[in-house]
Design an enzyme around this catalytic site. Sequence first.
Site, PDB file in Angstrom:
ATOM      1  N   TYR A  53       0.714  -1.145   0.110  1.00  0.00           N
ATOM      2  CA  TYR A  53       0.092  -0.054  -0.106  1.00  0.00           C
ATOM      3  C   TYR A  53       0.709   1.168  -0.062  1.00  0.00           C
ATOM      4  O   TYR A  53       1.484   1.666   1.045  1.00  0.00           O
ATOM      5  CB  TYR A  53      -0.956   0.156   1.162  1.00  0.00           C
ATOM      6  CG  TYR A  53      -1.749  -1.110   1.318  1.00  0.00           C
ATOM      7  CD1 TYR A  53      -2.199  -1.999   0.101  1.00  0.00           C
ATOM      8  CD2 TYR A  53      -2.449  -1.679   2.574  1.00  0.00           C
ATOM      9  CE1 TYR A  53      -3.092  -3.151   0.439  1.00  0.00           C
ATOM     10  CE2 TYR A  53      -3.048  -2.729   2.783  1.00  0.00           C
ATOM     11  CZ  TYR A  53      -3.427  -3.301   1.659  1.00  0.00           C
ATOM     12  OH  TYR A  53      -4.471  -4.441   1.708  1.00  0.00           O
ATOM     13  N   HIS A 139       0.457 -12.131   1.474  1.00  0.00           N
ATOM     14  CA  HIS A 139      -0.325 -11.283   0.651  1.00  0.00           C
ATOM     15  C   HIS A 139      -0.477 -11.664  -0.810  1.00  0.00           C
ATOM     16  O   HIS A 139       0.659 -11.538  -1.361  1.00  0.00           O
ATOM     17  CB  HIS A 139       0.135  -9.961   0.778  1.00  0.00           C
ATOM     18  CG  HIS A 139      -0.782  -8.886   0.335  1.00  0.00           C
ATOM     19  ND1 HIS A 139      -0.319  -7.520   0.244  1.00  0.00           N
ATOM     20  CD2 HIS A 139      -2.121  -8.798   0.007  1.00  0.00           C
ATOM     21  CE1 HIS A 139      -1.527  -6.707  -0.141  1.00  0.00           C
ATOM     22  NE2 HIS A 139      -2.400  -7.552  -0.359  1.00  0.00           N
TER      23      HIS A 139
END
Length: 326
Positions: A53, A139
């Site tokens: 992010y 992830h």
Amino acid sequence: MSRPSSPVDLGPLGFGSASIGNLYREVDEDRARSALEAAWDGGIRYFDTAPHYGLGLSERRLGAFLRERPRDEFVVSTKVGRLLEPNPDFAGGRDLANGFDVPDDRVRVYDPSPSGVRRSLEASLERMGLDRIDVLFLHDPDVYDLERGLAEGLPALATLRDEGLVGQIGIGVNDADVAARAVREGDLDLVMIAGRYTLLEQPALAELFPACQERGVRIVDAAVFNSGLLATATPRRDATYDYGAVPDDVFQRAQALAATCAEFGVELPAAALQFPLRHPLVATVVVGTSRPDAVRQNVANMSAVIPDELWSALEERGLIPVGDRD
């Protein structure tokens, strides 16, 4: 491999920090902090982030905020699988191709190996300035190399948990079948699934939820607004669904959900937030926004009174599965 004796209490509503990592658009420091303050003031104590992010921006901003709070009063999760390395070709560009409006002075390097996972955790701790991470997710291994991710990444996470370096471990993905396979093949505590168990659609019920039930794995339910389609009381035709245009049949279903909610005096976003928690496997709902007013609205919607009659009507009209309740 051993799991912790008691599960981490995540609370009903968690804060997803992709938006404060400049997801799609630049967010200034004051606004990012105001969003986090609104979450804290609203009682949210679970915060999720990832190196992905904003190439570390989300972790840095979240860490700066949480360092000012008592460490035993919040739960934080981040993710591994993508290492951030210096971009040798950086020439002042932006990371917009990956959805983040930040300088592309770093590149993501897929590395689910034991050393890569350990390095990722250490880098996250340094960026955030925290002494520990409570929950660590692998992830999106399916975006790169699923076989390697499951074969190397899941055991690496379990080792970190066994060493006491993290409290709980899991996988964070958008694909329910990938998540189900990880549950069956790994020794996980949690699964973060995005957009696959929502008021609008529940494909995770087919394979993922039964696997979690069998293995004692809890669900962290993210993207419950289906990219924005369920985020307003009246669905907008120009809203997004799975980050793209809304198909006609999906829009009609969203309209039917909204109309049924309105009959019972309930706004669609409130029902969308509370629906997942009716299932006993769902530990928390994670929603992300950089707008403080939207954070406050999410908090209010999570505590809105929803009559049982609404859920019964949705079941009778075939809009949600029958019997999806504790």
